[in-house]
Structure formats: C-alpha cells, structure tokens
Design a protein around this motif. Structure first.
Motif, short mmCIF file in Angstrom:
data_model
loop_
_atom_site.label_atom_id
_atom_site.label_comp_id
_atom_site.label_asym_id
_atom_site.label_seq_id
_atom_site.Cartn_x
_atom_site.Cartn_y
_atom_site.Cartn_z
N SER A 118 -25.82 35.21 -13.91
CA SER A 118 -24.44 35.79 -14.88
C SER A 118 -24.51 36.87 -15.37
O SER A 118 -23.85 37.49 -16.17
CB SER A 118 -24.65 34.86 -16.07
OG SER A 118 -25.59 34.83 -17.03
N ALA A 119 -25.72 37.69 -15.11
CA ALA A 119 -25.93 39.04 -15.40
C ALA A 119 -24.85 40.04 -15.31
O ALA A 119 -24.43 40.48 -16.43
CB ALA A 119 -27.17 39.67 -14.74
N HIS A 120 -23.96 40.27 -14.14
CA HIS A 120 -22.90 41.09 -14.13
C HIS A 120 -21.86 40.54 -15.08
O HIS A 120 -21.08 41.28 -15.71
CB HIS A 120 -22.27 40.98 -12.69
CG HIS A 120 -21.35 41.83 -12.41
ND1 HIS A 120 -21.16 43.18 -12.62
CD2 HIS A 120 -20.01 41.33 -12.17
CE1 HIS A 120 -19.86 43.75 -12.64
NE2 HIS A 120 -19.09 42.71 -12.10
N ARG A 121 -21.52 39.35 -15.00
CA ARG A 121 -20.50 38.72 -15.97
C ARG A 121 -20.77 39.14 -17.29
O ARG A 121 -19.92 39.59 -18.04
CB ARG A 121 -20.19 37.28 -15.40
CG ARG A 121 -19.45 37.07 -14.17
CD ARG A 121 -19.12 35.45 -14.06
NE ARG A 121 -19.88 34.58 -14.45
CZ ARG A 121 -20.71 34.27 -13.61
NH1 ARG A 121 -20.89 34.88 -12.47
NH2 ARG A 121 -21.71 33.25 -13.89
N ASP A 122 -21.74 38.93 -17.96
CA ASP A 122 -22.31 39.05 -19.16
C ASP A 122 -22.31 40.46 -19.53
O ASP A 122 -21.83 40.76 -20.75
CB ASP A 122 -23.90 38.29 -19.45
CG ASP A 122 -23.77 36.91 -19.55
OD1 ASP A 122 -22.64 36.19 -19.22
OD2 ASP A 122 -24.65 36.28 -19.15
N ARG A 123 -22.79 41.16 -18.71
CA ARG A 123 -23.13 42.53 -19.24
C ARG A 123 -21.89 43.38 -19.15
O ARG A 123 -21.68 44.72 -19.55
CB ARG A 123 -24.09 43.34 -18.35
CG ARG A 123 -25.49 42.85 -18.58
CD ARG A 123 -26.43 43.32 -17.55
NE ARG A 123 -27.87 42.62 -17.95
CZ ARG A 123 -28.75 42.32 -16.82
NH1 ARG A 123 -28.33 43.15 -15.56
NH2 ARG A 123 -29.85 41.95 -17.01
#
Length: 193
Positions: A118-123
C-alpha cells in the motif's frame, strides 16, 4: 487461466461507483474503490501492522473526548468514484451499527499504516485525495525497523493540500484534532528495544 467471477465485473461501462461496494458481499474483506477501480488487499497482513493498528485504536479511544469516535477499517466516501478504507479514522459522526462508510466532513483524522503493497497509495494517492476531500488531518505511519514513525499532515485549506506538521518517533504530542499523547515505542509490542 480461469474466468473472473461475475461479482468482479463492473456493473456499467463507466466502472464502479461508491455505492457499489455495499452490493459486493463476495468481495475480499478490505476492498477499496480508487478512481472507479476496485483495490483488494491481496498480500497477507504483517503482525507489526495489526499490533500497531490495535495499539493505536486502544490509545486513541482512551484519549478521545466525548463526541469523537475511533473507527477501524471503515471506508470514507470521498466522491462518487472513491471510497478508500484507511486503517483508522476519527469521526464526529455518532455510532451507527449499520454504517458502512463515512462522509469526509465527519472525519477529523485519517491514519494509514504503510504496508509494502500500500506504500504508493498511502504516501501519494490517498494523501492527495484525503486533502482534496477536505479532511483536516492525516497521519501516514512508517515502519522504521524499531519504532513507528508518524508523518503528520494538516490541511492547508487555500490550496486543498496537506502541509507537513511533523515527524514523530518514540513519542507523539499533538493538540489537533484534540490533545493526543502517544508512547509510540509501546504501540507495536515486540519491536522496540
């Protein structure tokens, strides 16, 4: 290759809409809608993530004043084509056992605990979308290997974007959206020395 199940086919040529999520009982538990596309949590959840979310839930519930509810893994209907599911949110909406989503105007704080998938979506994606929807506070929590690091953001209303409000390690003291004091070392037991 097997055929897609019927429930995975969009109900219309334009794709999915926010209200469609409530009509997908076969969908995986953590299904979000981002820009009209279904997003599933496909990778197994890490123990660190689960413990951190549980620790935050308990700590924030103990500190939340009357009239503020702490909700876990509930979607926010940002608009007709976006209904993300943050790890936690703080809301002024009263408890309703049948609720399946919250409106952005009722959300005070959104918290995302970053996972590799989820890193890209969250950041980036959710950071922008929550701000554009007018949600005043956003925390993005990173795993730095020993303790969580909370990246706190506040809404800059004239630009409808978030401004950094600090990065917190070990302890967090914030006066917004209410007085919050957290010992970050204790939120995910087993990681801190």
């Amino acid at each position: 290759m097997t055929a897609l199940p019927d429930w995975m086919r969009p109900p219309r040529a334009e794709g999915w809409f926010a209200e469609d999520l409530d009509r997908l009982p076969e969908a995986p538990r953590h299904t979000e809608l981002i820009d009209g596309a279904l997003v599933f949590m496909m990778s197994p959840q890490r123990s660190w993530h689960g413990r951190l979310v549980t620790g935050l839930t308990v700590a924030l519930m103990a500190q939340a004043p009357d009239g503020i509810e702490v909700e876990r893994e509930m979607t926010i209907r940002l608009d007709a084509r976006n209904r993300p599911e943050p790890d936690l949110l703080l809301t002024t909406a009263p408890y309703d056992a049948d609720r399946t989503w919250f409106a952005p105007e009722d959300v005070l704080l959104v918290i995302e605990v970053v996972s590799p998938e989820s890193a890209h979506r969250d950041r980036t994606v959710k950071l922008r979308k929550y701000a554009e929807a007018g949600i005043r506070h956003y925390w993005c929590i990173e795993d730095e290997g020993t303790v969580p690091a909370v990246h706190a953001y506040e809404l800059d209303e004239p630009t409808a974007s978030y401004a950094p409000a600090g990065i917190f390690r070990h302890t967090l003291q914030r006066s917004l959206p209410f007085d919050i004091s957290l010992d970050l070392d204790k939120l995910a037991p087993g990681r801190a020395g």
